[in-house]
Design a protein around this motif. Structure first.
Motif, PDB file in Angstrom:
ATOM      1  N   ARG A 262      -6.470   6.452   2.706  1.00 56.07           N
ATOM      2  CA  ARG A 262      -5.105   6.452   2.144  1.00 56.07           C
ATOM      3  C   ARG A 262      -4.861   5.209   1.290  1.00 56.07           C
ATOM      4  N   TYR A 263      -5.315   4.053   1.785  1.00 55.84           N
ATOM      5  CA  TYR A 263      -5.159   2.842   0.966  1.00 55.84           C
ATOM      6  C   TYR A 263      -5.897   2.990  -0.357  1.00 55.84           C
ATOM      7  N   GLU A 266      -3.906   5.187  -2.714  1.00 53.88           N
ATOM      8  CA  GLU A 266      -2.764   4.442  -3.261  1.00 53.88           C
ATOM      9  C   GLU A 266      -3.220   3.443  -4.308  1.00 53.88           C
ATOM     10  N   GLU A 267      -4.328   2.794  -4.022  1.00 55.74           N
ATOM     11  CA  GLU A 267      -4.881   1.830  -4.964  1.00 55.74           C
ATOM     12  C   GLU A 267      -5.247   2.520  -6.279  1.00 55.74           C
ATOM     13  N   ARG A 269      -3.893   5.215  -7.472  1.00 55.39           N
ATOM     14  CA  ARG A 269      -2.654   5.562  -8.190  1.00 55.39           C
ATOM     15  C   ARG A 269      -2.119   4.344  -8.935  1.00 55.39           C
ATOM     16  N   ARG A 270      -2.179   3.196  -8.272  1.00 58.73           N
ATOM     17  CA  ARG A 270      -1.759   1.964  -8.936  1.00 58.73           C
ATOM     18  C   ARG A 270      -2.584   1.728 -10.188  1.00 58.73           C
ATOM     19  N   LEU A 356      -3.146  -3.683  -2.064  1.00 58.38           N
ATOM     20  CA  LEU A 356      -3.650  -2.436  -1.477  1.00 58.38           C
ATOM     21  C   LEU A 356      -5.172  -2.465  -1.343  1.00 58.38           C
TER      22      LEU A 356
END
Ligand SMILES: *[C@@H]1O[C@H](CO)[C@@H](O)[C@H](O)[C@H]1NC(C)=O
Ligand SMILES: *[C@@H]1O[C@H](CO)[C@@H](O)[C@H](O)[C@H]1NC(C)=O
Ligand SMILES: *[C@@H]1O[C@H](CO)[C@@H](O)[C@H](O)[C@H]1NC(C)=O
Ligand SMILES: *[C@@H]1O[C@H](CO)[C@@H](O)[C@H](O)[C@H]1NC(C)=O
Length: 521
Positions: A262-263, A266-267, A269-270, A356
């Motif tokens: 999950r991290y 998210e990373e 997406r960033r 992240l």
């Protein structure tokens, strides 16, 4: 809008894919147009240059034409040409300290690109080994003949069928080059010199004293063997077991960690957000695609930076194509390369700010760090006064041959986020040291504690080195240790309590189980 929707869809699909193949592909790319690969030059969409991760923290974005020399300098560091003399602080200690063990993680050496740029000629590089080609090494010929005897070693499946030498006159994708072999022969030789006077390994070391593990790629296997050969020329194959790590994270049987994935998502997406908001970068891709006569999407998917870096490292001009029937040609340029690299620097600054990636890195590298800590404790216990050594001896030398997607999270997890991105043949070393036994006088001064027989033993210390530089006091667990006041080295217990407990603070947890699965065991 459309792109964003497609991206979200891919993230969802990607999540399912992650669950299925996360053992072998720890670093999936969920970006819309980039294929999935196991090894990339940087953690994200486009591949990257080996750049100083931290030096640019306060940088103001320079205008494009001033970046070219900068980009060249970064590329040269990343390429790591094996003709420079380099510092090697390995093996340095106060007098009378004893070196108990060395554990190291390396990135493979120089390799052929993993991607090719459509419509362009592949860089012409010969991946056979020859003493008459530069760069070469005095050990190259004997290394080649020694690899021919590899059948006498023990090979964990599937490594016995992986070639032990690069041997294609036109390199295959991702193949180790002669430069890559020479880089690791040199690494091995540097360490041989650094550790010689510490008698780390007896000349006839036993099979239990050396631990060698690698992923299943030929470039990591061959890199590790080259380092080992530089370190222990003509080593006895029958004593060596070559172990296989399925995951690029070297997480063994502890790879299952949903929160880590999950991290990572998210990373990514960033990373996607910052990339699409960079108009200069987008313009550059459009321009490069136009030069080559490709759809921009296709060029982006071809991850051109990977191939361009190979051109730079090998002194080959950037690719050109002839356009139209007039015979004119267009070439990719250094200025374009510099824009991509500038964006990567910005991305790295943003990545550290968001944190992240650091959380991902902690969960990604915990199993490896835990194993490293356990080994150190075992070696230290085996070394206690009065204890009989294990038959054959403890593991004193561990070599893990890995990828940028292994070394980069390891650096982050250790708190070494200002280090340079792992260049070709990067090496990260953990040294375990023991101070001399306390003398009677010192024991008296220390009072009752000194009466116990155990206190006769020296104390244990750790050094951490990255590419030959001592970075111990930049790590999270020794950064605030006042080494001027007492001992000159960082106590092992700092590292142990970091790995056993403090490391999880960054993810608001107290154990790996809790951090990964959301509940304490
Ligand atoms: C090392 O090799 C690179 C590229 O092959 C070259 O540009 C550089 O000048 C060389 N450096 C030394 C110190 O020989
Ligand atoms: C490399 O490949 C060639 C042709 O297949 C073969 O003749 C040669 O023995 C190989 N060399 C090594 C060192 O494996
Ligand atoms: C960490 O090491 C301990 C031994 O000290 C072991 O019991 C545990 O399973 C390891 N955990 C992971 C996640 O590797
Ligand atoms: C950290 O975890 C505790 C207990 O699970 C929780 O109550 C708290 O809200 C968390 N803090 C943050 C910042 O997530």
């Amino acid at each position: 809008m459309l792109a964003r929707n497609r991206f979200l869809l891919l993230v969802m699909v990607g999540g399912a894919v992650l669950a299925i193949i996360s053992l072998s592909l720890q670093f999936l790319n969920l970006m819309p147009t980039t294929p999935v690969v196991e090894d990339r030059l940087f953690q994200g969409a486009d591949g990257g240059v080996g750049v100083a991760l931290g030096k640019s923290r306060k940088r103001v974005f320079p205008v494009p034409h001033t970046q070219e020399p900068d980009a060249m300098a970064g590329a040269s560091d990343y390429c790591n040409p094996p003709n420079r003399s380099e510092q090697a602080r390995e093996g340095h200690s106060p007098a009378d300290y004893k070196l108990l063990s060395v554990q190291m993680m390396i990135r493979h050496g120089d390799r052929y690109p993993i991607y090719s740029i459509p419509k362009t000629r592949r860089p012409p590089i010969d991946c056979t080994l020859s003493n008459s080609r530069k760069p070469s090494h005095p050990l190259l010929n004997s290394f080649i003949s020694h690899m021919g005897k590899g059948g006498h070693g023990h090979w964990e499946s599937p490594l016995s069928s992986v070639p032990r030498l690069p041997n294609h006159s036109a390199c295959e994708m991702g193949e180790l080059t002669q430069t890559g072999v020479v880089q690791h022969l040199r690494n091995g030789q540097v360490l041989q010199q650094a550790y010689r006077r510490h008698n780390l390994l007896p000349p006839n070391w036993s099979p239990s004293q050396v631990w060698f593990e690698t992923t299943g790629k030929s470039r990591t296997l061959q890199s590790g063997l080259a380092l080992l050969y530089g370190f222990q020329p003509d080593f006895d194959w029958t004593r060596l077991t070559v172990r296989h790590q399925l995951s690029t994270l070297f997480c063994g049987s502890a790879c299952d960690c949903p929160a880590r994935n999950r991290y990572l998502e998210e990373e990514q997406r960033r990373q996607y957000r910052i990339r699409v908001s960079d108009t200069e970068l987008e313009r550059t891709y459009v321009e490069m695609a136009r030069t080559l006569g490709l759809p921009t999407r296709q060029l982006r998917a071809a991850n051109p930076i990977d191939s361009l870096l190979c051109h730079l490292c090998h002194g080959i001009p950037f690719p050109c194509v002839s356009t139209g029937n007039s015979g004119t040609s267009g070439c990719l340029t250094m200025a374009q390369f510099a824009v991509i690299r500038r964006q990567q620097l910005d991305d790295e600054v943003d990545r550290r700010k968001e944190g992240l990636y650091h959380k991902y890195a902690i969960l990604a590298m915990y199993p490896y760090l835990n194993r490293t800590a356990n080994k150190m404790e075992r070696v230290a216990r085996g070394n206690e006064a009065g204890r009989l050594p294990r038959p054959g001896g403890e593991e004193v030398f561990t070599l893990s041959s890995a990828h940028d997607v292994t070394v980069a999270p390891l650096l982050s997890a250790l708190g070494l986020e200002d280090s340079r991105f792992p260049r070709f043949a990067a090496r990260l070393v953990f040294e375990l040291w023991k101070s001399p036994p306390a003398s009677q006088g010192q024991l008296k001064k220390r009072g009752s504690k000194g009466e116990k027989s155990k206190a006769k033993d020296g104390e244990l210390f750790l050094r951490v080195l990255y590419n030959g530089e001592d970075v111990t006091f930049h790590t999270t667990f020794c950064r605030f240790y006042d080494h001027h006041a007492g001992q000159p080295l960082c106590p092992l217990k700092n590292f142990l309590s970091f790995v056993r407990r403090d490391i999880f603070r960054a993810v608001n947890a107290t154990s790996y189980q809790e951090a990964c699965h959301g509940s304490p065991l």
